[in-house]
Enzyme design. Structure first.
Site, mmCIF file in Angstrom:
data_model
loop_
_atom_site.group_PDB
_atom_site.id
_atom_site.type_symbol
_atom_site.label_atom_id
_atom_site.label_comp_id
_atom_site.label_asym_id
_atom_site.label_seq_id
_atom_site.Cartn_x
_atom_site.Cartn_y
_atom_site.Cartn_z
ATOM 1 N N LYS A 11 9.056 -3.997 1.081
ATOM 2 C CA LYS A 11 8.871 -2.862 1.244
ATOM 3 C C LYS A 11 9.560 -2.186 2.677
ATOM 4 O O LYS A 11 10.266 -2.945 3.322
ATOM 5 C CB LYS A 11 7.349 -2.427 1.330
ATOM 6 C CG LYS A 11 6.688 -2.783 -0.068
ATOM 7 C CD LYS A 11 5.048 -2.388 0.030
ATOM 8 C CE LYS A 11 4.584 -2.627 -1.309
ATOM 9 N NZ LYS A 11 3.100 -2.233 -1.497
ATOM 10 N N TYR A 51 4.211 3.647 -9.217
ATOM 11 C CA TYR A 51 2.607 3.763 -8.977
ATOM 12 C C TYR A 51 1.938 4.838 -9.508
ATOM 13 O O TYR A 51 1.078 5.335 -9.217
ATOM 14 C CB TYR A 51 2.667 4.029 -7.219
ATOM 15 C CG TYR A 51 3.130 2.776 -6.492
ATOM 16 C CD1 TYR A 51 2.475 1.599 -6.714
ATOM 17 C CD2 TYR A 51 3.929 2.853 -5.411
ATOM 18 C CE1 TYR A 51 2.929 0.470 -5.883
ATOM 19 C CE2 TYR A 51 4.159 1.760 -4.539
ATOM 20 C CZ TYR A 51 3.661 0.618 -5.015
ATOM 21 O OH TYR A 51 4.079 -0.505 -4.217
ATOM 22 N N ASN A 114 2.138 -2.691 3.664
ATOM 23 C CA ASN A 114 1.670 -4.182 3.372
ATOM 24 C C ASN A 114 2.870 -5.139 2.833
ATOM 25 O O ASN A 114 2.732 -6.136 2.035
ATOM 26 C CB ASN A 114 0.536 -4.573 2.381
ATOM 27 C CG ASN A 114 0.911 -3.904 1.066
ATOM 28 O OD1 ASN A 114 1.914 -3.350 0.842
ATOM 29 N ND2 ASN A 114 -0.227 -3.770 0.162
ATOM 30 N N HIS A 117 5.791 -6.072 -2.746
ATOM 31 C CA HIS A 117 5.184 -6.016 -3.753
ATOM 32 C C HIS A 117 5.580 -6.916 -4.780
ATOM 33 O O HIS A 117 6.768 -7.524 -4.721
ATOM 34 C CB HIS A 117 5.729 -4.554 -4.556
ATOM 35 C CG HIS A 117 5.549 -4.390 -6.174
ATOM 36 N ND1 HIS A 117 4.486 -3.772 -6.279
ATOM 37 C CD2 HIS A 117 6.489 -4.740 -7.017
ATOM 38 C CE1 HIS A 117 4.715 -3.893 -7.834
ATOM 39 N NE2 HIS A 117 5.774 -4.474 -8.131
ATOM 40 N N GLU A 128 9.073 -3.174 -14.921
ATOM 41 C CA GLU A 128 9.504 -3.142 -13.398
ATOM 42 C C GLU A 128 11.201 -3.720 -13.201
ATOM 43 O O GLU A 128 11.651 -3.067 -12.770
ATOM 44 C CB GLU A 128 8.688 -3.903 -12.324
ATOM 45 C CG GLU A 128 7.092 -3.076 -12.252
ATOM 46 C CD GLU A 128 6.336 -3.900 -11.445
ATOM 47 O OE1 GLU A 128 6.400 -4.625 -10.963
ATOM 48 O OE2 GLU A 128 4.848 -3.141 -11.471
HETATM 49 P P1 DAT Z 1 -0.703 -4.463 -5.176
HETATM 50 O O1 DAT Z 1 0.436 -3.844 -4.392
HETATM 51 O O2 DAT Z 1 -1.349 -5.446 -4.646
HETATM 52 O O3 DAT Z 1 -0.184 -4.679 -6.642
HETATM 53 P P2 DAT Z 1 -1.920 -1.821 -5.933
HETATM 54 O O4 DAT Z 1 -1.013 -1.966 -7.406
HETATM 55 O O5 DAT Z 1 -3.113 -1.655 -6.483
HETATM 56 O O6 DAT Z 1 -1.783 -3.405 -5.247
HETATM 57 O O7 DAT Z 1 -1.454 -0.753 -5.102
HETATM 58 C C1 DAT Z 1 -0.045 -0.364 -4.757
HETATM 59 C C2 DAT Z 1 0.028 -0.045 -3.223
HETATM 60 O O8 DAT Z 1 -0.758 1.025 -2.968
HETATM 61 C C3 DAT Z 1 -0.660 -1.255 -2.222
HETATM 62 O O9 DAT Z 1 0.277 -2.315 -2.116
HETATM 63 C C4 DAT Z 1 -0.825 -0.549 -0.969
HETATM 64 C C5 DAT Z 1 -1.312 0.815 -1.618
HETATM 65 N N1 DAT Z 1 -2.588 1.001 -1.758
HETATM 66 C C6 DAT Z 1 -3.565 0.445 -2.605
HETATM 67 N N2 DAT Z 1 -4.914 0.689 -2.349
HETATM 68 C C7 DAT Z 1 -4.720 1.307 -1.372
HETATM 69 C C8 DAT Z 1 -5.988 1.860 -0.554
HETATM 70 N N3 DAT Z 1 -7.114 1.791 -0.931
HETATM 71 N N4 DAT Z 1 -5.813 2.434 0.783
HETATM 72 C C9 DAT Z 1 -4.138 2.794 0.904
HETATM 73 N N5 DAT Z 1 -3.199 2.034 0.307
HETATM 74 C C10 DAT Z 1 -3.580 1.498 -0.890
HETATM 75 MG MG MG Z 2 0.118 -3.455 -7.984
#
Ligand code: DAT
Ligand code: MG
Length: 134
Positions: A11, A51, A114, A117, A128
């Site tokens: 990222k 997303y 974080n 991805h 993807e």
């Molecule tokens: P991942 O990236 O582990 O697959 P995800 O697809 O649920 O997780 O979410 C995509 C991204 O969105 C994640 O890397 C960071 C952000 N995100 C997810 N949940 C969040 C939250 N509760 N608060 C802030 N950012 C969040």
């Molecule tokens: Mg995800």
């Protein structure tokens, strides 16, 4: 274990912090193959597609601003059980639960920023890879 392809994306925080080499090195040392890679700057449309499961969340505007804030480094990573294996190497979404030794555990202190991805299923990996590599 099946041979799999997964979509991995470093990222904007990882690129800005010059962590590409270090994280690529960890993926290679694990034994996976990086078969495609490129730097790209993403627009809001592709982020909303990527997303789609999060567009209604209160944190989405912050996520969108972050993901369009600078270049990302997208990769196709291949190997035995690569989808779940990469998710294990990444650590959980919530960085506060990510153990040291995982990529998020070692490099991230923020839930939005974080670092990495990785596709979460075979179905999403296919979608993807097509989205980002055509
Ligand atoms: P991942 O990236 O582990 O697959 P995800 O697809 O649920 O997780 O979410 C995509 C991204 O969105 C994640 O890397 C960071 C952000 N995100 C997810 N949940 C969040 C939250 N509760 N608060 C802030 N950012 C969040
Ligand atoms: Mg995800």
């Amino acid at each position: 274990m099946p041979h799999e392809k997964t979509y991995i994306m470093l990222k904007p925080d990882a690129v800005k912090r010059r962590l590409i080499g270090e994280i690529v090195s960890r993926i290679e040392k694990k034994g996976y193959h990086i078969t495609q890679a490129k730097l790209m700057t993403l627009d809001k449309t592709v982020i909303a597609e990527h997303y789609a499961h999060l567009v209604d969340k209160p944190f989405y505007p912050k996520l969108e601003a972050f993901m369009t804030s600078g270049p990302v480094f997208g990769m196709v990573v291949e190997g035995e059980n690569a989808i779940a294996g990469m998710r294990q190497m990444m650590g959980p979404t919530n960085v506060f639960e990510a153990s040291p030794g995982t990529i998020r555990g070692d490099y991230a202190t923020n839930v939005t920023e974080n670092v990495i991805h990785g596709s979460d299923s075979a179905e999403n990996a296919t979608i993807e890879i097509k989205r980002f590599f055509g």
